[in-house]
Structures are given as C-alpha cells and as structure tokens.
Design a protein around this motif. Structure first.
Motif, PDB file in Angstrom:
ATOM      1  N   ALA A  48      36.526  43.192  33.874  1.00 40.74           N
ATOM      2  CA  ALA A  48      36.304  41.873  34.474  1.00 40.74           C
ATOM      3  C   ALA A  48      37.226  41.657  35.672  1.00 40.74           C
ATOM      4  O   ALA A  48      36.808  41.131  36.709  1.00 40.74           O
ATOM      5  N   ALA A  49      38.475  42.060  35.539  1.00 39.48           N
ATOM      6  CA  ALA A  49      39.419  41.926  36.655  1.00 39.48           C
ATOM      7  C   ALA A  49      38.996  42.806  37.829  1.00 39.48           C
ATOM      8  O   ALA A  49      39.065  42.386  38.990  1.00 39.48           O
TER       9      ALA A  49
ATOM     10  N   THR B  91      36.130  41.201  39.615  1.00 39.56           N
ATOM     11  CA  THR B  91      36.591  40.062  40.404  1.00 39.56           C
ATOM     12  C   THR B  91      37.220  40.513  41.716  1.00 39.56           C
ATOM     13  O   THR B  91      36.960  39.939  42.777  1.00 39.56           O
TER      14      THR B  91
ATOM     15  N   TRP C  40      34.409  41.855  43.929  1.00 38.85           N
ATOM     16  CA  TRP C  40      33.589  40.735  44.383  1.00 38.85           C
ATOM     17  C   TRP C  40      34.312  39.931  45.460  1.00 38.85           C
ATOM     18  O   TRP C  40      33.735  39.590  46.486  1.00 38.85           O
ATOM     19  N   SER C  41      35.576  39.639  45.238  1.00 36.85           N
ATOM     20  CA  SER C  41      36.316  38.860  46.238  1.00 36.85           C
ATOM     21  C   SER C  41      36.523  39.654  47.522  1.00 36.85           C
ATOM     22  O   SER C  41      36.650  39.080  48.604  1.00 36.85           O
TER      23      SER C  41
ATOM     24  N   ALA D 159      34.483  29.377  44.422  1.00 34.91           N
ATOM     25  CA  ALA D 159      35.240  28.953  43.243  1.00 34.91           C
ATOM     26  C   ALA D 159      34.759  27.598  42.746  1.00 34.91           C
ATOM     27  O   ALA D 159      34.928  27.269  41.568  1.00 34.91           O
TER      28      ALA D 159
END
Length: 162
Positions: A13-14, A17, A20-21, A105
């Motif tokens: 998951a990290a 993220t 994705w970012s 966000a």
C-alpha cells in the motif's frame, strides 16, 4: 490462495501511494515536453509491461469472469483510469504538484458529499477515512504544522491578534 506476511500489505500500500503520488510530480515535470494524452498512454504502457509478468497467468485463468463483466471493466477503465490520468496530466500544465496532491487528498470528502446527495449514509469506516483525509489536507495546507492553518484562517477573517 496464499497468505502474505502481515507487513506485506502495508508495504505494498505504501509503495502504491508513492508511485501514485509520483504521477503528480512527473506530470508537472513533463508538462512542457509531453502532451497529456501521450503521457497517460506511455505511463500505462510502462505499467502493463511491469505488471504483466505477475498478472498474466491469473488473468488468463479468470478470462470467463472478465468476459462476463467486460462492459463494466471497460467503462471503469475509460472513466476511472484513462480520463483521470489525462486530467492529472492536463492539470500538470498549469498547477503545481502540491496543489494536485491537495485536490486528490480531498477526494474522500467529495465522495461523502455525493453519497449524501444521493441519499446514502456513509458508514463508520468511510467517515473515519474522510476525517483522516481532511486532517491530511489541513496538515499540508498548514505547511506541515496544524497550527499554521488555524493561524492563517484567523488572519484572513480578522480574528488573529497581531
């Protein structure tokens, strides 16, 4: 089905993220040299090449299920992935990566607003997730210090001293 180590899910998951970012930073960095549609196209070609060795066998085994739900998958892919990436790349032409991140966000808040408008009550987990997202947006808007945001708001409304 195999079970993964407990920390593997968090690590994946990290990783997702961070990847994705990175699209916001990449969109902004390439805004002068790569058009938005072309950037989205190459991003997904690279993703397919990277993921295919891990997903091809399982995808082939589930081809009947995929065929049965193909219309939904195609619409979701077009609207939820392709259009999203093109719009992120388009935003990269004029907006900073930080602003793009702040807008994304805030997405959970927009989902809750949509649910309320359609008559659906958000559950406890959705409410908690939305509160966490709002906290993150406030933290980022405040320059990583929660007090900065409150101070800035009070200065704009004339409520601050000094």
């Amino acid at each position: 089905m195999r079970r993964c180590a407990p920390g593997a899910g968090l690590l994946l998951a990290a990783t997702a993220t961070v990847v994705w970012s990175g699209s916001f930073v990449t969109s902004r960095a390439l805004h002068d040299s790569v058009p938005p549609v072309q950037a989205a196209f190459w991003r997904w070609i690279i993703a397919i090449v990277a993921v295919a060795p891990f997903a091809l066998r399982r995808t082939w085994r589930r081809r009947a299920l995929i065929r049965r739900h193909f219309g939904h998958l195609a619409a979701s892919s077009l609207l939820g992935v392709t259009l999203y990436n093109i719009l992120v790349n388009q935003a990269g032409l004029t907006t900073s990566a930080g602003t793009m991140g702040l807008i994304m966000a805030a997405a959970p808040v927009l989902l809750v607003v949509h649910e309320r408008l359609t008559g659906t009550r958000p559950g406890a987990r959705r409410t908690i997730g939305t509160a966490i997202a709002c906290g993150g947006v406030l933290l980022l808007a405040g320059g990583s210090r929660p007090g900065n945001w409150a101070y800035r708001c009070s200065r704009r409304t004339g409520g601050g001293s000094g």
